[in-house]
Design a protein around this motif. Structure first.
Motif, PDB file in Angstrom:
ATOM      1  N   VAL A   1       0.841  -1.201   0.000  1.00  0.00           N
ATOM      2  CA  VAL A   1       0.000   0.000   0.000  1.00  0.00           C
ATOM      3  C   VAL A   1       0.876   1.252   0.000  1.00  0.00           C
ATOM      4  CG1 VAL A   1      -1.705   1.307   1.315  1.00  0.00           C
ATOM      5  CG2 VAL A   1      -1.911  -1.172   1.136  1.00  0.00           C
ATOM      6  N   ILE A   2       1.943   1.220   0.775  1.00  0.00           N
ATOM      7  CA  ILE A   2       2.845   2.372   0.831  1.00  0.00           C
ATOM      8  C   ILE A   2       3.525   2.587  -0.515  1.00  0.00           C
ATOM      9  CG2 ILE A   2       4.914   3.307   1.927  1.00  0.00           C
ATOM     10  CD1 ILE A   2       4.078   1.822   4.478  1.00  0.00           C
ATOM     11  N   ARG A   3       3.975   1.485  -1.126  1.00  0.00           N
ATOM     12  CA  ARG A   3       4.619   1.596  -2.429  1.00  0.00           C
ATOM     13  C   ARG A   3       3.637   2.122  -3.478  1.00  0.00           C
ATOM     14  NH1 ARG A   3       9.323  -1.440  -3.444  1.00  0.00           N
ATOM     15  NH2 ARG A   3       8.561  -2.068  -5.508  1.00  0.00           N
ATOM     16  N   ALA A   4       2.376   1.703  -3.398  1.00  0.00           N
ATOM     17  CA  ALA A   4       1.370   2.195  -4.335  1.00  0.00           C
ATOM     18  C   ALA A   4       1.153   3.695  -4.161  1.00  0.00           C
ATOM     19  CB  ALA A   4       0.057   1.438  -4.142  1.00  0.00           C
ATOM     20  N   ALA A   5       1.152   4.160  -2.909  1.00  0.00           N
ATOM     21  CA  ALA A   5       0.983   5.594  -2.658  1.00  0.00           C
ATOM     22  C   ALA A   5       2.169   6.382  -3.204  1.00  0.00           C
ATOM     23  CB  ALA A   5       0.818   5.843  -1.159  1.00  0.00           C
ATOM     24  N   ILE A   6       3.386   5.844  -3.014  1.00  0.00           N
ATOM     25  CA  ILE A   6       4.574   6.507  -3.552  1.00  0.00           C
ATOM     26  C   ILE A   6       4.504   6.561  -5.075  1.00  0.00           C
ATOM     27  CG2 ILE A   6       7.079   6.328  -3.807  1.00  0.00           C
ATOM     28  CD1 ILE A   6       7.170   5.158  -0.983  1.00  0.00           C
ATOM     29  N   LEU A   7       4.085   5.448  -5.686  1.00  0.00           N
ATOM     30  CA  LEU A   7       3.974   5.411  -7.142  1.00  0.00           C
ATOM     31  C   LEU A   7       2.983   6.453  -7.636  1.00  0.00           C
ATOM     32  CD1 LEU A   7       4.517   4.192  -9.915  1.00  0.00           C
ATOM     33  CD2 LEU A   7       2.776   2.452  -9.407  1.00  0.00           C
ATOM     34  N   ASP A   8       1.846   6.565  -6.958  1.00  0.00           N
ATOM     35  CA  ASP A   8       0.838   7.537  -7.373  1.00  0.00           C
ATOM     36  C   ASP A   8       1.385   8.955  -7.281  1.00  0.00           C
ATOM     37  OD1 ASP A   8      -2.070   8.086  -8.030  1.00  0.00           O
ATOM     38  OD2 ASP A   8      -1.835   9.254  -6.201  1.00  0.00           O
ATOM     39  N   ALA A   9       2.123   9.248  -6.202  1.00  0.00           N
ATOM     40  CA  ALA A   9       2.715  10.579  -6.051  1.00  0.00           C
ATOM     41  C   ALA A   9       3.733  10.846  -7.153  1.00  0.00           C
ATOM     42  CB  ALA A   9       3.370  10.699  -4.673  1.00  0.00           C
ATOM     43  N   VAL A  10       4.534   9.825  -7.488  1.00  0.00           N
ATOM     44  CA  VAL A  10       5.548   9.980  -8.529  1.00  0.00           C
ATOM     45  C   VAL A  10       4.890  10.243  -9.888  1.00  0.00           C
ATOM     46  CG1 VAL A  10       7.225   8.675  -9.885  1.00  0.00           C
ATOM     47  CG2 VAL A  10       7.385   8.696  -7.396  1.00  0.00           C
ATOM     48  N   VAL A  11       3.807   9.517 -10.190  1.00  0.00           N
ATOM     49  CA  VAL A  11       3.112   9.719 -11.459  1.00  0.00           C
ATOM     50  C   VAL A  11       2.548  11.139 -11.542  1.00  0.00           C
ATOM     51  CG1 VAL A  11       1.095   9.018 -12.803  1.00  0.00           C
ATOM     52  CG2 VAL A  11       2.585   7.287 -11.808  1.00  0.00           C
ATOM     53  N   THR A  12       1.982  11.611 -10.441  1.00  0.00           N
ATOM     54  CA  THR A  12       1.433  12.972 -10.405  1.00  0.00           C
ATOM     55  C   THR A  12       2.527  14.006 -10.624  1.00  0.00           C
ATOM     56  OG1 THR A  12      -0.325  12.274  -8.890  1.00  0.00           O
ATOM     57  CG2 THR A  12       0.158  14.632  -9.006  1.00  0.00           C
ATOM     58  N   ILE A  13       3.663  13.809  -9.962  1.00  0.00           N
ATOM     59  CA  ILE A  13       4.778  14.746 -10.111  1.00  0.00           C
ATOM     60  C   ILE A  13       5.305  14.732 -11.541  1.00  0.00           C
ATOM     61  CG2 ILE A  13       7.192  15.118  -9.461  1.00  0.00           C
ATOM     62  CD1 ILE A  13       6.414  14.341  -6.610  1.00  0.00           C
ATOM     63  N   GLY A  14       5.419  13.537 -12.129  1.00  0.00           N
ATOM     64  CA  GLY A  14       5.885  13.447 -13.503  1.00  0.00           C
ATOM     65  C   GLY A  14       4.988  14.198 -14.462  1.00  0.00           C
ATOM     66  N   ALA A  15       3.681  14.028 -14.298  1.00  0.00           N
ATOM     67  CA  ALA A  15       2.733  14.733 -15.160  1.00  0.00           C
ATOM     68  C   ALA A  15       2.854  16.247 -14.976  1.00  0.00           C
ATOM     69  CB  ALA A  15       1.311  14.263 -14.851  1.00  0.00           C
ATOM     70  N   ARG A  16       3.048  16.670 -13.754  1.00  0.00           N
ATOM     71  CA  ARG A  16       3.183  18.105 -13.471  1.00  0.00           C
ATOM     72  C   ARG A  16       4.444  18.666 -14.125  1.00  0.00           C
ATOM     73  NH1 ARG A  16       3.131  18.790  -7.459  1.00  0.00           N
ATOM     74  NH2 ARG A  16       0.973  18.105  -7.741  1.00  0.00           N
TER      75      ARG A  16
END
Length: 288
Positions: A229-244
């Protein structure tokens, strides 16, 4: 604008800068650990859409805009008051009404002669969502000096606690102390800058360059022990940052991950990227 939880200048001011800060656009959000990634993505998407909509409202107001994601913006209006034929307060009222009518977002605005003063004002709006601090030492002191020390824009929690330990509980008390005394308590540079802000001075101009960093967070409503779950949250944050980053046409050179433990302590890890990138896959590999 400040993240859902950061100004306009009045006519005739010699100060050639002003800013407008819209604050507390959207409430903080907490997501359950079992569905943190899905809910966080949805809320981030809605927040970003609203933020961009408010920026579009501001675009016709002034060409000098500093975007401060995820929910803040500084706008220099000192040079456009004659163009709009409005006083600073009238211009702020128009911005607030347009934002509400076109985006449905209630923004809080501070209007003052400089960045820090208006940011402090926007955090303490009147009932109509606007706080105007008039020109003049007396008006500035009447607004700033009664405020608690931690209401001063730019002051850190530890700095405020240190000042309270020395019996300095209000902005006015800090403003009236000898500069040497403040510097001994807070350090040379920090002491000088914070006392200047307590006195209503801020010599920074509104920058127009893109921010040099960005961040994304995911909050759990209970202590989370599941690594997946923690890794999934980190991945989601990374994807958001990449898009930004791609939207801004920027690239990252380093990545930092922070985990807050049950005792409120922080575990921080930083890594430099082999090459500057905005690709989500590269950011993911670095984060993992």
């Amino acid at each position: 604008m400040t993240p859902p939880d950061h100004h306009a200048a009045s006519g005739g001011r010699r100060i050639g800068r002003a800013a407008q800060e819209l604050s507390q656009l959207w409430p903080d959000y907490d997501t359950g650990s079992h569905s943190c990634r899905r809910q966080h993505s949805a809320q981030t998407s809605v927040r970003d859409l609203r933020y961009r909509a408010v920026l579009e409202v501001l675009a016709p107001v002034s060409p000098v805009v500093q975007v401060i994601p995820p929910g803040a913006v500084l706008v220099d209006v000192a040079g456009v008051l004659r163009l709009h034929r409005r006083s600073p307060y009238e211009l702020v009222e128009i911005i607030r009404v347009r934002a509400l009518a076109l985006t449905g977002v209630e923004v809080h605005l501070g209007a003052a002669a400089n960045w820090a003063l208006a940011a402090t004002a926007s955090a303490r709006p009147a009932a109509n969502g606007i706080r105007l601090v008039p020109d003049g030492p007396a008006a500035v002191a009447a607004f700033l000096h009664p405020l608690p020390i931690d209401a001063l824009h730019g002051i850190g929690r530890r700095q405020a606690e240190t000042l309270r330990n020395f019996g300095i509980h209000t902005v006015g008390t800090l403003a009236g102390l000898p500069t040497a005394t403040v510097q001994r308590v807070l350090g040379g540079r920090d002491g000088r800058l914070l006392q200047q802000r307590a006195q209503g001075h801020d010599h920074r101009r509104v920058p127009t360059a893109l921010p040099r960093s960005t961040s994304e967070a995911c909050h759990f409503d209970r202590d989370e022990l599941d690594g997946n779950v923690i890794r999934a949250a980190i991945l989601d944050a990374v994807v958001t940052i990449g898009a930004r980053l791609r939207e801004r046409e920027q690239a990252a050179t380093a990545l930092q991950v922070q985990l807050r433990m049950h005792d409120r302590s922080l575990l921080t890890r930083s890594r430099k990227l082999p090459a500057a990138t905005a690709h989500s896959a590269d950011l993911r590999d670095c984060a993992y």
